[in-house]
Design a protein around this motif. Structure first.
Motif, PDB file in Angstrom:
ATOM      1  N   ALA A 258       0.776  -1.295   0.204  1.00  0.00           N
ATOM      2  CA  ALA A 258      -0.138   0.106   0.038  1.00  0.00           C
ATOM      3  C   ALA A 258       0.728   1.112  -0.027  1.00  0.00           C
ATOM      4  O   ALA A 258       1.809   1.521   0.573  1.00  0.00           O
ATOM      5  N   ALA A 259       0.534   2.276  -0.758  1.00  0.00           N
ATOM      6  CA  ALA A 259       1.241   3.429  -0.878  1.00  0.00           C
ATOM      7  C   ALA A 259       0.974   4.068   0.443  1.00  0.00           C
ATOM      8  O   ALA A 259      -0.158   4.196   1.055  1.00  0.00           O
ATOM      9  N   GLN A 260       2.330   4.827   0.907  1.00  0.00           N
ATOM     10  CA  GLN A 260       2.134   5.508   2.160  1.00  0.00           C
ATOM     11  C   GLN A 260       2.132   6.983   1.821  1.00  0.00           C
ATOM     12  O   GLN A 260       2.384   7.508   0.695  1.00  0.00           O
ATOM     13  N   PRO A 261       1.958   7.811   3.169  1.00  0.00           N
ATOM     14  CA  PRO A 261       1.843   9.310   2.775  1.00  0.00           C
ATOM     15  C   PRO A 261       3.062   9.894   1.985  1.00  0.00           C
ATOM     16  O   PRO A 261       4.336   9.126   2.218  1.00  0.00           O
ATOM     17  N   SER A 262       2.974  10.808   1.158  1.00  0.00           N
ATOM     18  CA  SER A 262       4.179  11.465   0.581  1.00  0.00           C
ATOM     19  C   SER A 262       5.306  11.872   1.355  1.00  0.00           C
ATOM     20  O   SER A 262       6.464  11.909   1.008  1.00  0.00           O
ATOM     21  N   VAL A 263       5.053  12.415   2.550  1.00  0.00           N
ATOM     22  CA  VAL A 263       6.287  12.682   3.411  1.00  0.00           C
ATOM     23  C   VAL A 263       7.030  11.525   3.586  1.00  0.00           C
ATOM     24  O   VAL A 263       8.184  11.692   4.133  1.00  0.00           O
ATOM     25  N   ALA A 264       6.812  10.291   3.389  1.00  0.00           N
ATOM     26  CA  ALA A 264       7.661   8.952   3.570  1.00  0.00           C
ATOM     27  C   ALA A 264       8.666   9.073   2.128  1.00  0.00           C
ATOM     28  O   ALA A 264       9.648   8.250   2.442  1.00  0.00           O
ATOM     29  N   ASN A 265       8.341   9.499   1.126  1.00  0.00           N
ATOM     30  CA  ASN A 265       8.897   9.405  -0.132  1.00  0.00           C
ATOM     31  C   ASN A 265      10.431  10.245   0.160  1.00  0.00           C
ATOM     32  O   ASN A 265      10.292  11.287   0.607  1.00  0.00           O
ATOM     33  N   GLY A 266      11.565   9.628  -0.561  1.00  0.00           N
ATOM     34  CA  GLY A 266      12.599  10.288  -0.648  1.00  0.00           C
ATOM     35  C   GLY A 266      12.598  11.680  -1.845  1.00  0.00           C
ATOM     36  O   GLY A 266      11.867  11.365  -2.716  1.00  0.00           O
ATOM     37  N   ALA A 267      13.358  12.772  -1.261  1.00  0.00           N
ATOM     38  CA  ALA A 267      13.333  13.979  -2.116  1.00  0.00           C
ATOM     39  C   ALA A 267      14.197  13.589  -3.590  1.00  0.00           C
ATOM     40  O   ALA A 267      15.175  12.775  -3.619  1.00  0.00           O
ATOM     41  N   ALA A 268      13.928  14.377  -4.741  1.00  0.00           N
ATOM     42  CA  ALA A 268      14.563  14.261  -5.763  1.00  0.00           C
ATOM     43  C   ALA A 268      15.966  14.871  -5.679  1.00  0.00           C
ATOM     44  O   ALA A 268      15.961  15.759  -4.769  1.00  0.00           O
ATOM     45  N   VAL A 269      16.817  15.001  -6.724  1.00  0.00           N
ATOM     46  CA  VAL A 269      17.913  15.753  -6.521  1.00  0.00           C
ATOM     47  C   VAL A 269      17.816  17.254  -6.376  1.00  0.00           C
ATOM     48  O   VAL A 269      16.776  18.211  -6.868  1.00  0.00           O
ATOM     49  N   GLY A 270      18.356  17.762  -5.410  1.00  0.00           N
ATOM     50  CA  GLY A 270      18.403  19.082  -5.080  1.00  0.00           C
ATOM     51  C   GLY A 270      17.110  19.718  -4.370  1.00  0.00           C
ATOM     52  O   GLY A 270      17.074  20.798  -4.195  1.00  0.00           O
ATOM     53  N   LYS A 271      16.233  18.720  -4.149  1.00  0.00           N
ATOM     54  CA  LYS A 271      15.107  19.107  -3.349  1.00  0.00           C
ATOM     55  C   LYS A 271      14.993  18.877  -1.942  1.00  0.00           C
ATOM     56  O   LYS A 271      15.862  17.826  -1.368  1.00  0.00           O
ATOM     57  N   MET A 272      14.530  19.813  -0.913  1.00  0.00           N
ATOM     58  CA  MET A 272      14.310  19.576   0.344  1.00  0.00           C
ATOM     59  C   MET A 272      13.347  18.155   0.553  1.00  0.00           C
ATOM     60  O   MET A 272      12.687  17.918  -0.112  1.00  0.00           O
ATOM     61  N   ASN A 273      13.634  17.568   1.788  1.00  0.00           N
ATOM     62  CA  ASN A 273      12.514  16.619   2.122  1.00  0.00           C
ATOM     63  C   ASN A 273      11.215  17.414   2.709  1.00  0.00           C
ATOM     64  O   ASN A 273      11.053  18.323   2.943  1.00  0.00           O
ATOM     65  N   ALA A 274      10.260  16.463   2.986  1.00  0.00           N
ATOM     66  CA  ALA A 274       8.989  16.996   3.460  1.00  0.00           C
ATOM     67  C   ALA A 274       9.042  17.737   4.729  1.00  0.00           C
ATOM     68  O   ALA A 274       8.019  18.361   5.256  1.00  0.00           O
ATOM     69  N   GLN A 275      10.233  17.551   5.474  1.00  0.00           N
ATOM     70  CA  GLN A 275      10.302  18.375   6.920  1.00  0.00           C
ATOM     71  C   GLN A 275      11.002  19.588   6.411  1.00  0.00           C
ATOM     72  O   GLN A 275      11.423  20.236   7.646  1.00  0.00           O
ATOM     73  N   GLY A 276      11.532  19.741   5.539  1.00  0.00           N
ATOM     74  CA  GLY A 276      12.140  21.202   5.338  1.00  0.00           C
ATOM     75  C   GLY A 276      13.506  20.875   5.249  1.00  0.00           C
ATOM     76  O   GLY A 276      14.501  21.739   5.545  1.00  0.00           O
ATOM     77  N   GLY A 277      14.027  19.628   5.585  1.00  0.00           N
ATOM     78  CA  GLY A 277      15.609  19.356   5.395  1.00  0.00           C
ATOM     79  C   GLY A 277      16.376  19.644   4.264  1.00  0.00           C
ATOM     80  O   GLY A 277      15.866  19.270   3.017  1.00  0.00           O
ATOM     81  N   SER A 278      17.498  20.109   4.383  1.00  0.00           N
ATOM     82  CA  SER A 278      18.239  20.763   3.256  1.00  0.00           C
ATOM     83  C   SER A 278      18.708  19.533   2.446  1.00  0.00           C
ATOM     84  O   SER A 278      19.185  18.614   2.891  1.00  0.00           O
ATOM     85  N   PRO A 279      18.894  19.888   1.109  1.00  0.00           N
ATOM     86  CA  PRO A 279      19.501  19.041   0.059  1.00  0.00           C
ATOM     87  C   PRO A 279      21.077  19.341   0.123  1.00  0.00           C
ATOM     88  O   PRO A 279      21.528  20.284   1.040  1.00  0.00           O
ATOM     89  N   GLY A 280      21.760  18.288  -0.419  1.00  0.00           N
ATOM     90  CA  GLY A 280      23.171  18.502  -0.493  1.00  0.00           C
ATOM     91  C   GLY A 280      23.683  20.009  -1.046  1.00  0.00           C
ATOM     92  O   GLY A 280      22.797  20.427  -1.897  1.00  0.00           O
ATOM     93  N   ASN A 281      24.756  20.399  -0.710  1.00  0.00           N
ATOM     94  CA  ASN A 281      25.373  21.641  -1.182  1.00  0.00           C
ATOM     95  C   ASN A 281      26.933  21.336  -1.255  1.00  0.00           C
ATOM     96  O   ASN A 281      27.636  21.252  -0.452  1.00  0.00           O
ATOM     97  N   CYS A 282      27.312  21.291  -2.661  1.00  0.00           N
ATOM     98  CA  CYS A 282      28.607  21.226  -2.888  1.00  0.00           C
ATOM     99  C   CYS A 282      29.475  22.373  -2.622  1.00  0.00           C
ATOM    100  O   CYS A 282      30.645  22.244  -2.245  1.00  0.00           O
ATOM    101  N   ALA A 283      29.006  23.585  -2.632  1.00  0.00           N
ATOM    102  CA  ALA A 283      29.701  25.023  -2.508  1.00  0.00           C
ATOM    103  C   ALA A 283      30.131  24.824  -0.932  1.00  0.00           C
ATOM    104  O   ALA A 283      31.317  25.374  -0.721  1.00  0.00           O
ATOM    105  N   THR A 284      29.301  24.451   0.023  1.00  0.00           N
ATOM    106  CA  THR A 284      29.530  24.580   1.439  1.00  0.00           C
ATOM    107  C   THR A 284      29.829  23.096   1.897  1.00  0.00           C
ATOM    108  O   THR A 284      30.043  23.016   3.235  1.00  0.00           O
ATOM    109  N   LYS A 285      29.779  22.260   1.131  1.00  0.00           N
ATOM    110  CA  LYS A 285      30.363  20.826   1.486  1.00  0.00           C
ATOM    111  C   LYS A 285      29.198  20.225   2.367  1.00  0.00           C
ATOM    112  O   LYS A 285      29.728  19.748   3.646  1.00  0.00           O
ATOM    113  N   THR A 286      27.899  20.653   2.196  1.00  0.00           N
ATOM    114  CA  THR A 286      26.970  20.097   3.286  1.00  0.00           C
ATOM    115  C   THR A 286      26.209  18.831   2.899  1.00  0.00           C
ATOM    116  O   THR A 286      25.542  18.804   1.386  1.00  0.00           O
TER     117      THR A 286
END
Length: 357
Positions: free
Chosen positions: A109-137
């Motif tokens: 059964a499909a779960q709520p979208s908050v459980a899905n992983g974000a695509a490249v460069g996108k925040m997750n459902a909680q507002g977590g930051s994507p990776g950043n090459c310039a700041t090595k984050t």
């Protein structure tokens, strides 16, 4: 019924000389009469069993039962047990592949979208930051899913069903643990190519089953009419311990984020499926890899069973009991309440008399 005589009918009468010994936990049942009198004898009940968890020595529904110089002795109640298994562990999250995040399904059964992983460069459902090459984050991982709530413990108060004293069971935990949150997407870095999508959260753990309460020990149960006790002795056994609630299942682990794509002209051997910041060959703190999903929430514990009581005389409804000053009570220890996730169910109690509504 007069007892206590010796074989010669000489000497003082002794109630231990005449024993009525019911072999089932329901005890001796006295019905279908207006007035019954027992004199100088013993009623010795047996221990409770799997079918009847409370030990009853004597049950009466006659208009008036007179016990004169009578010993009534009840056996022990049985302990409660878990009413089912521990919750099942949650299924693991979905690993991301390529630039798209993992999409979580649990048991198909499909779960709520908050459980899905974000695509490249996108925040997750909680507002977590994507990776950043310039700041090595690095991309942020998803948080764990919400844990399930626990089942309710059994009530401590006894009731009567089908003429037997019993206690309710603890309830199963609700199936409301949440899936883990998906991770944030990886960054697109010149040295690595397009970043990877994030892994999904893990599936939630299943709920734990509740547990049965311990059985009690009741010398006399007055289902109707009146009980009159004169120079008698009432003894009870031990109340059974309540069963402990079953544990909830652990949440499934989150899925892994995908590695960055390796574009033409790059050294693909350095781009491993999983990245550790300390060993990142590009010294980018794994910024190009997608974040890991959070584990699913742990299922709730089942509610525990209450401890069984030890009661000399149980009455119900309009039934009543009269006793004189020479009637004695010897009450066994009540049972302990079973264990839950953080608290115990109510312990049993002991009472000379107790009225059940």
């Amino acid at each position: 019924i007069y007892g206590g005589y010796s074989s010669t009918f000489l000497g003082a009468r002794k109630r231990e000389s005449s024993i009525l010994a019911p072999t089932k936990a329901q005890g001796l049942s006295i019905t279908s009469a207006s007035s019954v009198t027992l004199v100088s004898l013993s009623v010795i009940g047996t221990n409770a069993d799997d079918q009847v968890v409370t030990a009853h020595a004597l049950r009466t529904s006659v208009d008036q039962l007179n016990l004169v110089d009578v010993e009534v002795r009840a056996g022990n109640g049985t302990p409660g047990a878990a009413l089912g298994a521990a919750g099942a562990a949650g299924e693991p999250g979905i690993h991301a592949t390529g630039a798209f995040g993992g999409v979580l399904k649990c048991k198909g059964a499909a779960q709520p979208s908050v459980a899905n992983g974000a695509a490249v460069g996108k925040m997750n459902a909680q507002g977590g930051s994507p990776g950043n090459c310039a700041t090595k984050t690095p991309a942020q991982s998803g948080a764990a899913g919400q844990a399930g709530t626990h089942g309710a413990h059994a009530s401590k108060l006894p009731s009567i069903k089908d003429g037997m004293v019993q206690w309710p069971s603890g309830s199963a935990a609700p199936d409301n643990a949440g899936p883990g949150y998906g991770g944030a997407g990886g960054a697109t870095c010149t040295a690595l190519g397009s970043g990877g999508g994030a892994g999904s959260g893990g599936c939630s753990g299943g709920p734990g089953a509740g547990a049965g309460s311990g059985g009690g020990s009741a010398a006399v149960v007055v289902l109707a009419g009146k009980l009159v006790l004169t120079r008698s002795s009432l003894r009870t056994g031990f109340g059974g311990n309540g069963g402990s609630g079953a544990a909830g299942g652990e949440g499934g682990p989150g899925g892994l984020g995908a590695k960055p794509t390796c574009d033409i002209g790059m050294d693909c051997k350095k781009v491993e499926a999983e990245c550790q910041p300390a060993s990142d060959p590009y010294k980018l703190n794994c910024a190009g890899w997608g974040g890991t999903g959070g584990p699913g929430g742990k299922g709730g514990y089942g509610g525990a069973g209450a401890g069984g009581w030890s009661i000399g005389v149980v009455t119900t409804g309009p039934a009543s009991v009269d006793l004189d000053a020479e009637t004695t009570f010897e009450l066994g220890a009540p049972g302990n309440g079973g264990d839950g996730a953080t608290t115990r169910a109510p312990d049993g109690e002991k009472h000379k008399t107790w009225a059940v509504p």
